[in-house]
Design a protein around this motif. Structure first.
Motif, PDB file in Angstrom:
ATOM      1  N   GLN A  44       7.989  19.238  19.624  1.00  0.00           N
ATOM      2  CA  GLN A  44       7.747  19.630  18.934  1.00  0.00           C
ATOM      3  C   GLN A  44       7.335  18.930  17.561  1.00  0.00           C
ATOM      4  O   GLN A  44       6.337  19.150  16.823  1.00  0.00           O
ATOM      5  N   VAL A  45       8.599  19.003  16.534  1.00  0.00           N
ATOM      6  CA  VAL A  45       8.205  18.564  15.772  1.00  0.00           C
ATOM      7  C   VAL A  45       7.747  17.023  15.164  1.00  0.00           C
ATOM      8  O   VAL A  45       7.089  16.551  14.519  1.00  0.00           O
ATOM      9  N   LEU A  46       8.283  16.100  16.508  1.00  0.00           N
ATOM     10  CA  LEU A  46       7.694  15.113  16.106  1.00  0.00           C
ATOM     11  C   LEU A  46       6.292  14.787  15.792  1.00  0.00           C
ATOM     12  O   LEU A  46       5.278  14.279  15.390  1.00  0.00           O
ATOM     13  N   GLU A  47       5.381  15.844  17.458  1.00  0.00           N
ATOM     14  CA  GLU A  47       3.901  16.631  17.223  1.00  0.00           C
ATOM     15  C   GLU A  47       3.512  16.589  16.032  1.00  0.00           C
ATOM     16  O   GLU A  47       2.234  15.793  15.483  1.00  0.00           O
ATOM     17  N   CYS A  48       4.086  17.187  15.417  1.00  0.00           N
ATOM     18  CA  CYS A  48       3.403  17.787  14.287  1.00  0.00           C
ATOM     19  C   CYS A  48       3.510  17.209  13.402  1.00  0.00           C
ATOM     20  O   CYS A  48       2.640  16.883  12.353  1.00  0.00           O
ATOM     21  N   PHE A  49       4.270  15.602  13.309  1.00  0.00           N
ATOM     22  CA  PHE A  49       4.625  15.014  11.635  1.00  0.00           C
ATOM     23  C   PHE A  49       3.527  14.048  12.466  1.00  0.00           C
ATOM     24  O   PHE A  49       2.128  13.507  11.767  1.00  0.00           O
ATOM     25  N   ILE A  50       3.666  13.657  13.701  1.00  0.00           N
ATOM     26  CA  ILE A  50       1.785  12.719  13.807  1.00  0.00           C
ATOM     27  C   ILE A  50       1.310  12.808  13.770  1.00  0.00           C
ATOM     28  O   ILE A  50       0.503  12.814  12.740  1.00  0.00           O
ATOM     29  N   GLU A  51       1.090  15.021  13.721  1.00  0.00           N
ATOM     30  CA  GLU A  51      -0.843  15.504  13.820  1.00  0.00           C
ATOM     31  C   GLU A  51      -0.697  15.385  12.049  1.00  0.00           C
ATOM     32  O   GLU A  51      -1.687  15.423  11.655  1.00  0.00           O
ATOM     33  N   ASN A  52       0.284  15.939  11.531  1.00  0.00           N
ATOM     34  CA  ASN A  52      -0.372  15.860   9.954  1.00  0.00           C
ATOM     35  C   ASN A  52       0.774  15.153   9.089  1.00  0.00           C
ATOM     36  O   ASN A  52      -0.058  15.137   7.735  1.00  0.00           O
ATOM     37  N   ASN A  53       1.460  14.318   9.629  1.00  0.00           N
ATOM     38  CA  ASN A  53       2.189  14.045   7.935  1.00  0.00           C
ATOM     39  C   ASN A  53       1.374  12.633   8.377  1.00  0.00           C
ATOM     40  O   ASN A  53       2.070  11.574   7.353  1.00  0.00           O
ATOM     41  N   LEU A  54       1.812  11.511   9.298  1.00  0.00           N
ATOM     42  CA  LEU A  54       1.210   9.805   9.563  1.00  0.00           C
ATOM     43  C   LEU A  54       0.806   9.756   8.855  1.00  0.00           C
ATOM     44  O   LEU A  54       0.968   8.574   7.940  1.00  0.00           O
ATOM     45  N   GLY A  94       5.074   1.396   8.445  1.00  0.00           N
ATOM     46  CA  GLY A  94       6.594   2.044   7.498  1.00  0.00           C
ATOM     47  C   GLY A  94       7.055   2.680   8.501  1.00  0.00           C
ATOM     48  O   GLY A  94       8.470   2.795   8.673  1.00  0.00           O
ATOM     49  N   LEU A  95       6.663   3.889   9.396  1.00  0.00           N
ATOM     50  CA  LEU A  95       8.074   4.728  10.253  1.00  0.00           C
ATOM     51  C   LEU A  95       8.215   3.364  10.944  1.00  0.00           C
ATOM     52  O   LEU A  95       9.872   4.027  11.029  1.00  0.00           O
ATOM     53  N   GLN A 120       0.831  -1.171   0.093  1.00  0.00           N
ATOM     54  CA  GLN A 120       0.347  -0.394   0.042  1.00  0.00           C
ATOM     55  C   GLN A 120       0.818   1.328   0.193  1.00  0.00           C
ATOM     56  O   GLN A 120       0.087   2.520  -0.166  1.00  0.00           O
ATOM     57  N   ASN A 121       2.050   1.322  -0.101  1.00  0.00           N
ATOM     58  CA  ASN A 121       2.591   2.638   0.044  1.00  0.00           C
ATOM     59  C   ASN A 121       3.870   2.337  -1.102  1.00  0.00           C
ATOM     60  O   ASN A 121       3.503   1.701  -2.042  1.00  0.00           O
ATOM     61  N   ARG A 122       5.002   3.350  -1.063  1.00  0.00           N
ATOM     62  CA  ARG A 122       5.625   4.393  -2.058  1.00  0.00           C
ATOM     63  C   ARG A 122       4.610   4.046  -3.216  1.00  0.00           C
ATOM     64  O   ARG A 122       4.870   3.540  -4.183  1.00  0.00           O
ATOM     65  N   LYS A 123       3.553   5.271  -3.127  1.00  0.00           N
ATOM     66  CA  LYS A 123       2.833   5.239  -4.548  1.00  0.00           C
ATOM     67  C   LYS A 123       3.738   6.448  -5.280  1.00  0.00           C
ATOM     68  O   LYS A 123       4.794   7.347  -5.049  1.00  0.00           O
ATOM     69  N   PRO A 124       3.663   6.557  -6.481  1.00  0.00           N
ATOM     70  CA  PRO A 124       4.095   7.814  -7.434  1.00  0.00           C
ATOM     71  C   PRO A 124       3.015   8.402  -7.361  1.00  0.00           C
ATOM     72  O   PRO A 124       2.166   8.799  -7.348  1.00  0.00           O
ATOM     73  N   PRO A 125       3.798   9.564  -7.217  1.00  0.00           N
ATOM     74  CA  PRO A 125       2.885  11.197  -7.239  1.00  0.00           C
ATOM     75  C   PRO A 125       2.289  11.881  -8.755  1.00  0.00           C
ATOM     76  O   PRO A 125       2.350  12.125  -9.231  1.00  0.00           O
ATOM     77  N   LYS A 126       1.316  10.898  -8.961  1.00  0.00           N
ATOM     78  CA  LYS A 126       0.510  10.548 -10.462  1.00  0.00           C
ATOM     79  C   LYS A 126      -0.630  12.212  -9.820  1.00  0.00           C
ATOM     80  O   LYS A 126       0.040  13.322 -11.308  1.00  0.00           O
ATOM     81  N   LYS A 127      -1.488  11.960  -9.727  1.00  0.00           N
ATOM     82  CA  LYS A 127      -1.769  13.299  -8.970  1.00  0.00           C
ATOM     83  C   LYS A 127      -1.468  14.452  -8.304  1.00  0.00           C
ATOM     84  O   LYS A 127       0.089  13.837  -7.712  1.00  0.00           O
ATOM     85  N   SER A 128      -1.800  15.411  -7.731  1.00  0.00           N
ATOM     86  CA  SER A 128      -1.021  17.002  -8.078  1.00  0.00           C
ATOM     87  C   SER A 128      -0.972  17.207  -6.430  1.00  0.00           C
ATOM     88  O   SER A 128      -2.766  16.735  -5.574  1.00  0.00           O
ATOM     89  N   LEU A 129       0.024  16.745  -5.575  1.00  0.00           N
ATOM     90  CA  LEU A 129      -0.319  16.677  -4.243  1.00  0.00           C
ATOM     91  C   LEU A 129       0.562  18.098  -3.184  1.00  0.00           C
ATOM     92  O   LEU A 129       1.009  18.501  -4.161  1.00  0.00           O
ATOM     93  N   THR A 130      -0.310  18.234  -2.544  1.00  0.00           N
ATOM     94  CA  THR A 130      -0.119  19.045  -1.024  1.00  0.00           C
ATOM     95  C   THR A 130       0.547  18.371   0.010  1.00  0.00           C
ATOM     96  O   THR A 130      -0.371  18.261   1.257  1.00  0.00           O
ATOM     97  N   ASN A 188      -0.165  10.058   5.839  1.00  0.00           N
ATOM     98  CA  ASN A 188       0.051  10.201   4.362  1.00  0.00           C
ATOM     99  C   ASN A 188       1.769   9.627   4.197  1.00  0.00           C
ATOM    100  O   ASN A 188       2.240   9.230   3.193  1.00  0.00           O
ATOM    101  N   PHE A 189       2.444   9.122   5.842  1.00  0.00           N
ATOM    102  CA  PHE A 189       3.564   9.186   5.756  1.00  0.00           C
ATOM    103  C   PHE A 189       3.626   7.742   4.129  1.00  0.00           C
ATOM    104  O   PHE A 189       4.941   8.018   3.288  1.00  0.00           O
TER     105      PHE A 189
END
Ligand code: FAD
Ligand code: SF4
Length: 501
Positions: A230-240, A296-297, A175-185, A242-243
């Motif tokens: 704070q970086v770790l918390e921000c990662f969990i909140e915003n990035n995890l 994955g992480l 389920q991981n390692r998808k290509p960036p087909k659509k426009s990503l933000t 779609n990581f």
């Protein structure tokens, strides 16, 4: 007897083993931090790496002072001078420090002529000790990351239901390692304005004559434990979430995608691996983040990071000098200056390293490392460049990643086949090829993508060695089918490119 503690720049945690050993005797334990100018002149480090390490050391020294430790902070030409004057002033009979993680630094320390005994305390910075890793390897016929990772999941009880993995699978890579087909933000990474201490380090470095690499500003890295958390918390909140899906994707102008950006902090000791893993697991149970991302992480830290350190410790001293393909080419000059190349994938990746000291795993492995590998650059020259260029670079992590994984210079201890690829891979996983002057589909001719002719040239130069690897047979069969005139043209174009550098 007076015991003093020397804190190295990548051991900045209040629970590190040397500080723990004197926790109940803070006031009677002199503690020293040293910035050695001779040491940083050894190679042209990225300016932001120097700012990060020195600023983090200065912040940590202040924290220890306020906790009651008796702290000395020295900026000195060399370590020996600074240590001996402090040893004499404090009548220190035992100098205690956590065993350095980097082997060259350990050898260097053992060569110092000091006025006190040295006592090395085994580090508690990794989840597996050297002895535990060694025991694990002794019981096995093959050393595979996957086996090691599963053992780690069981041993530390991470993402487990009894003795089975949560979700019924150890690995969700499909389920991981998808290509960036659509426009990503991707989310905007958390950055920090330099405080007074950081600004002082920036000013000092700007006015020094130290040879360096990369841009010093804007400097946005966190410099203490609170900012790292704070970086770790921000990662969990915003990035995890779609990581996992976009772990391998590369998009122009998006430097960090959904990656965590925590390597500089874990490597300095500002975060511990276990607290990162546990925070991620907790977030999974509380907020139901997708298991493919969470697993994955965790695999990166509990698996790869520990495995790389274990292998680094296990190998003989000459591991860093390995060169299985006998590659002897010089590193192309443009690695030091992105404006000198018109290959868009390299230009984009190099530019962001110059600006930030950061590139994500696939930029490091499949763009920067891959190109050096297929050109035939000396693995040691590649390793030296990575050590200079990256914000999170230390000998223990780069030697296995660059020499072993990226350049396959160990002949297959770390990877089962070389990470060599043509423009096909880069085009699949990025948008770089769309705005490149080279044609990703051409193997020869003026506009042919250099990744293509070097890829086939690499395969043909090393086909005898590669045959023995098994996993290369399919691609070697394609090489065999290639028209001999085309192969000659490829080889000649590759040679011409090398000579023009
Ligand atoms: P994420 O992708 O968010 O991953 C989370 C964490 O997992 C990382 O912070 C890191 O602590 C750990 N991790 C993941 N992969 C690895 C790995 N292969 N080895 C060790 N830890 C890993 N990592 C460094 O810390 N310093 C280096 O100098 C370094 N050089 C590298 C050179 C090459 C050629 C390659 C292929 C990889 C290198 N890595 C290095 C590993 C990896 O690329 C970085 O750890 C990662 O890109 C750091 O960014 P991040 O924190 O956003 O990582
Ligand atoms: Fe890189 Fe080749 Fe794609 Fe250009 S065409 S971006 S050089 S892979």
């Amino acid at each position: 007897m007076t015991i003093g503690i020397w804190i190295l720049g990548n051991q900045l945690h209040s629970e590190q083993a040397a500080l723990l050993s004197r926790k109940n005797n803070k006031q009677e334990t002199p503690v020293i931090f040293i910035e050695s100018l001779n040491y940083v002149r050894k190679r042209p480090y990225h300016q932001q790496k120097l700012v990060l390490v020195f600023s983090a050391m200065r912040h940590f020294a202040e924290e220890l002072s306020s906790e009651g430790w008796s702290v000395t902070y020295k900026i000195s030409e060399n370590f020996e001078q600074a240590l001996n004057s402090w040893i004499r002033a404090n009548q220190i009979t035992e100098l205690r420090l956590v065993t350095p993680y980097d082997r060259p630094f350990l050898t260097f320390i053992q060569s110092l002529n000091l006025d006190s005994n040295i006592k090395l305390i085994p580090n508690n910075h990794f989840l597996w000790s050297h002895q535990e890793f060694k025991q694990w390897t002794d019981s096995r016929k093959r050393l595979l990351l996957e086996d090691f990772y599963r053992e780690g999941r069981k041993r530390f009880n991470i993402l487990m239901e009894g003795d089975q993995p949560i979700g019924g699978q150890w690995n969700f890579d499909k389920q991981n390692r998808k290509p960036p087909k659509k426009s990503l933000t991707p989310p905007t990474p958390l950055g920090f304005e330099p405080d007074q201490i950081t600004q002082q380090v920036i000013n000092d470095l700007k006015s020094s004559q130290i040879p360096t690499y990369g841009q010093i500003e804007p400097f946005k890295w966190g410099i203490n434990r609170s900012q790292a958390l704070q970086v770790l918390e921000c990662f969990i909140e915003n990035n995890l979430d779609n990581f996992g899906a976009y772990q391998d994707a590369m998009v122009t102008g998006e430097y960090t995608m959904w990656h965590s950006l925590i390597s500089p902090y874990i490597n300095l000791g500002l975060l511990t691996p276990l607290e990162v893993i546990e925070s991620i697991e907790k977030a999974y149970h509380e907020f139901d983040y997708p298991l493919n991302s969470v697993e994955g992480l965790i695999r990166q830290i509990l698996g790869w990071r520990e495995y790389m350190y274990g292998i680094y410790q296990l190998m003989d001293d000459d591991y860093s000098q390995k060169n299985w393909f006998n590659h002897q080419e010089k590193l192309p000059e443009f690695y030091w200056d992105s404006s000198q190349t018109d290959m868009n994938c390299l230009k984009q990746s190099l530019r962001q390293v110059e600006e930030t000291g950061y590139g994500h795993h696939i930029q490091r492995l499949m763009v920067l490392g891959n190109f050096a590998l297929i050109v035939g650059v000396s693995p040691q020259a590649v390793n030296d460049w990575f050590h200079s260029a990256f914000i999170d670079a230390y000998d223990w992590v780069m030697v296995p990643n660059v020499i072993g994984m990226g350049q396959f210079a160990d002949g297959g201890i770390l990877a089962s086949k070389p990470y060599a690829a043509s423009a096909n891979y880069i085009n699949k996983m990025s948008d770089y090829c769309k705005s490149c002057v080279y044609k990703r589909t051409q193997r020869t001719g003026d506009k042919a993508c250099p990744f293509n002719f070097f890829y086939w040239d690499f395969l043909s130069r090393h086909q005898q060695q590669l045959k023995g690897l098994g996993r290369m047979n399919l691609i070697l069969a394609n090489l065999k089918k290639m028209d001999s005139e085309e192969l000659k043209a490829i080889q000649s174009q590759a040679q011409h490119w090398r000579e023009s550098q």
